[in-house]
Design an enzyme around this catalytic site. Structure first.
Site, PDB file in Angstrom:
ATOM      1  N   ASP A  55      -5.312   5.242  13.853  1.00 26.55           N
ATOM      2  CA  ASP A  55      -4.400   5.608  12.774  1.00 26.55           C
ATOM      3  C   ASP A  55      -4.935   6.836  12.052  1.00 26.55           C
ATOM      4  O   ASP A  55      -5.812   7.541  12.580  1.00 26.55           O
ATOM      5  CB  ASP A  55      -4.190   4.432  11.818  1.00 26.55           C
ATOM      6  CG  ASP A  55      -5.495   3.970  11.160  1.00 26.55           C
ATOM      7  OD1 ASP A  55      -6.518   4.681  11.261  1.00 26.55           O
ATOM      8  OD2 ASP A  55      -5.490   2.895  10.522  1.00 26.55           O
ATOM      9  N   ARG A 103       0.832  -1.202   0.000  1.00 20.98           N
ATOM     10  CA  ARG A 103       0.000   0.000   0.000  1.00 20.98           C
ATOM     11  C   ARG A 103       0.873   1.261   0.000  1.00 20.98           C
ATOM     12  O   ARG A 103       1.346   1.702   1.040  1.00 20.98           O
ATOM     13  CB  ARG A 103      -0.934   0.024   1.209  1.00 20.98           C
ATOM     14  CG  ARG A 103      -1.896   1.200   1.201  1.00 20.98           C
ATOM     15  CD  ARG A 103      -2.841   1.190   2.393  1.00 20.98           C
ATOM     16  NE  ARG A 103      -3.773   2.308   2.316  1.00 20.98           N
ATOM     17  CZ  ARG A 103      -4.724   2.555   3.216  1.00 20.98           C
ATOM     18  NH1 ARG A 103      -4.859   1.758   4.270  1.00 20.98           N
ATOM     19  NH2 ARG A 103      -5.526   3.588   3.078  1.00 20.98           N
TER      20      ARG A 103
END
Length: 536
Positions: free
Chosen positions: A429, A156
C-alpha cells in the site's frame, strides 16, 4: 462552496451524502479549521528546514518536560468496545463493497475503515466508500451484524497532506481529511454513539480541535475517540505530549514500520549518517531503532492508561492449508506478531482475514485479559540515541529491484483507481510504496554500492532496472491501455526518485500530478463538459 457533480453511477449515493444540512456543516467545519491546518503544515515544513540548516537532531523537548515529569495525569478510560481489540482488519478501503461486507461478518474485533494508506482517493472511491460506511452504521447492508455487534469501525480519514479536488470552500480546495471526517461525523456520529460503537477514528500526522464538531452535532464532549498513528520520527519524541493534548479523546497510539522508517529519509535522508540499508534484508522490528520506538510507545501509552497498537501483517496465506508454504507464512507472521505481544501491545492488524483467528489464538495464548495495560514496561529506558540508531547493512540488487517494483506498481494501481495491490505473497500500500521510493532516492543521492558487485546505485542503473521491469510486466497487463498505464507509472516513478529534492509524500505528489488527475477526470469531463455545481 463549489462541489463537482456526482461520479457516474453514484448519483443516489451522492445525493444522500451531500444534503443541504451536511453541506452547511462541511462549510463551517472547513472554513473554521482551514487556516489552522495550513499553519500546522507550514510549521512542519519550517521544522524540517530548521533541522536541515542547523544539522541538529531531535530530542525530547525541554519546554514540555513538566508534562512528561508529572506522574499523575491519565487519558480518560476508553469505552467498552475499545477495551479488547486484539486483531483488527487493516487496509480496508470501504469502496470495495465485497471485502467490506466480508470484514463486517468476520470475527475480527475491529476494522480500520481506510480512506488513507490502502485507498486511492478518486471521487468515485470516496463517495462509494463514505456511503458504504453510512449503510453499515445505519444497518442497511445485507446479512451483516447490527453495528453494535459487528467489528468496531475505526474510521481513518485521509492524511493532512491530501486535498479534495472536487470541493472548493471559500475559493480553495478542501483539506481531504476534513472532507472525510465531516461527512463521517455528520452522517454517522450520533448513530455510532447511540449504539456504543463510536465515533472512533485513526488520525495521522497532525490533529485539530473537535469541540466545534461536538457542539454543532449536539454530541457530548469526549465522545470522539482517536488513535494517533506515530508514523514520523519527530512525533516519537512527543508521544506523551500528544496523549496529554488528546487526553479527553485518546484511544491510544499506533506504531507501524514502513511509514515510520520512510520518515527518516524524509527528515534526514540527505545525511550520510542516516543511510537506511536494504529494507528487505536489514530492516525489521527487531532492529534497535524500531524496537526502541515500539517499546517507548507501549511504555508511554500504558503509563498514561492509553492503548498501544502495532502495525499490520501484510503477508497473505496460501489458499491450501496443506501446503508447506502455508505453514511457513503462518509461522513467519506468528513470530513477528509474538514480538509485538511480548512487547506489550494491546492489538495489531492483519490484511488477510484468514489470519484473524490464528492471531486471536496467539494473543489468548501469550497474554491475559482484554488488553495489556498492566504491562507498564518499567524495564524500558529509551534514549534519543536508541531512537536514531540506523541499522548496519548495505544495498542488494534484489532489494533495489523490489523497491522499484513496489514503487512502480503502486503508481500503476493508483492510475487504475486502486490504493493497494498484491505482489509476491503480500499486500503493498502507500506505506510500503513510501519506503520503497524513499530508499531508491536516498541510495541514488548517496551513491550507495551494491553488495554483490560494488556497482553504484546511479541514475543510469535505476533507469535501466525500471525499464526492464516495465518491459517484463507490460505484456502481462491485460490490455493495451493497461500496458500503457504501466509504462506511464514507470516514468512517474523515475521522475520522483531522480528529483534533486525529496518529495515529502508520494501520495500528495501523485494526487497533484496532471497524469493522475487526467486519468480519473477524463470520463467526468466527457460527460459533464467541466460543469460545476454551486450548492452554497
Amino acid at each position: 462552496m463549489e462541489l463537482s457533480p456526482p461520479p457516474r453511477g453514484l448519483e443516489a449515493e451522492y445525493a444522500g451524502l451531500f444534503t443541504t444540512g451536511c453541506l452547511h456543516f462541511l462549510h463551517e467545519l472547513i472554513s473554521t479549521f482551514d487556516a489552522e491546518v495550513e499553519q500546522i503544515l507550514q510549521l512542519r515544513a519550517s521544522r524540517k528546514a530548521q533541522l536541515d540548516l542547523s544539522g541538529e537532531l531531535p530530542t525530547f523537548l525541554e519546554s514540555t518536560a513538566h508534562i512528561r515529569a508529572d506522574p499523575d495525569w491519565r487519558v480518560l478510560p476508553v469505552p467498552t468496545r475499545l477495551q479488547k481489540r486484539h486483531v483488527d482488519i487493516g487496509d480496508m478501503a470501504p469502496f470495495d463493497t465485497g471485502r467490506f461486507l466480508r470484514a463486517l461478518r468476520s470475527p475480527a474485533q475491529g476494522i480500520q475503515v481506510d480512506f488513507d494508506d490502502g485507498n486511492c482517493p478518486t471521487f468515485h472511491n470516496q463517495i462509494k466508500g463514505l456511503h458504504n460506511v453510512l449503510l453499515a452504521v445505519s444497518n442497511r447492508l445485507p446479512d451483516v451484524p447490527h453495528i453494535s455487534q459487528a467489528p468496531v469501525l475505526m474510521l481513518r480519514p485521509r492524511a493532512w497532506n491530501m486535498v479534495e479536488h472536487h470541493m472548493m470552500v471559500e475559493g480553495k480546495e478542501a483539506p481531504g481529511p476534513l472532507f472525510d471526517f465531516g461527512l463521517l461525523m455528520y452522517h454517522c456520529g450520533r448513530t455510532l454513539l447511540e449504539n456504543h460503537s463510536g465515533p472512533f477514528f485513526y488520525l495521522s500526522k497532525v490533529n485539530t480541535n473537535t469541540r466545534m464538531v461536538h457542539r454543532k452535532l449536539g454530541l457530548p464532549l469526549g465522545c470522539i475517540k482517536a488513535t494517533v498513528l506515530i508514523e514520523n520520527v519527530l512525533a516519537t519524541f512527543e508521544m506523551e505530549e500528544i496523549l496529554y493534548e488528546l487526553r479527553e479523546h485518546s484511544a491510544g497510539l499506533n506504531c507501524g514500520i514502513w511509514d515510520y522508517s520512510a520518515s527518516f529519509v524524509n527528515k534526514f535522508g540527505h545525511r550520510q549518517d542516516f543511510l537506511l540499508p536494504d529494507r528487505s534484508k536489514y530492516v525489521n522490528m527487531e532492529k534497535r531503532f524500531l524496537r526502541s520506538y515500539m517499546d517507548l510507545l507501549v511504555q508511554t501509552c500504558h503509563r498514561r492508561g492509553a492503548l498501544a497498537t502495532g502495525g499490520m501483517a501484510a503477508l497473505l496465506l496460501p489458499p491450501s492449508h496443506q501446503e508447506d508454504s502455508y505453514r511457513r507464512v503462518l509461522a513467519s507472521v506468528e513470530r513477528l506478531k509474538l514480538l509485538e505481544i511480548k512487547a506489550g501491545v494491546d492489538g495489531f492488524m492483519v490484511y488477510d482475514m484468514d489470519l484473524i483467528e490464528p492471531m486471536q489464538k496467539l494473543f489468548k495464548l501469550h497474554s491475559k485479559g482484554c488488553n495489556q495495560l498492566d504491562q507498564l514496561r518499567g524495564d524500558v529506558a529509551v534514549t534519543p540515541e536508541d531512537l536514531l540508531s540506523m541499522p548496519a547493512g548495505g544495498v542488494t540488487l534484489h532489494g533495489l529491484r523490489y523497491n522499484i517494483a513496489v514503487g512502480v506498481l503502486f503508481i500503476n494501481a493508483w492510475l487504475a483507481g486502486k490504493g493497494h495491490f498484491f505482489y509476491r505473497g503480500q499486500v503493498e500500500d502507500s506505506a510500503t510504496a513510501e519506503i520503497s521510493r524513499s530508499q531508491v532516492w536516498q541510495w541514488i543521492r548517496h551513491q550507495a554500492r551494491l553488495e554483490e558487485d560494488g556497482r553504484v546505485v546511479s541514475r543510469q542503473l535505476v533507469t535501466r532496472l525500471t525499464k526492464e521491469l516495465s518491459a517484463e510486466l507490460g505484456p502481462l497487463a491485460g490490455s493495451e491501455r493497461m500496458e500503457q498505464n504501466l509504462h506511464t507509472a514507470a516514468d512517474m516513478f523515475l521522475e520522483v526518485v531522480l528529483k534533486r529534492h525529496f518529495p515529502e509524500f508520494l501520495t500528495s505528489y501523485l494526487n497533484l500530478d496532471h497524469t493522475f488527475l487526467r486519468s480519473h477526470s477524463r470520463r467526468e469531463e466527457e460527460e459533464e463538459e467541466g460543469r460545476w455545481r454551486a450548492r452554497l
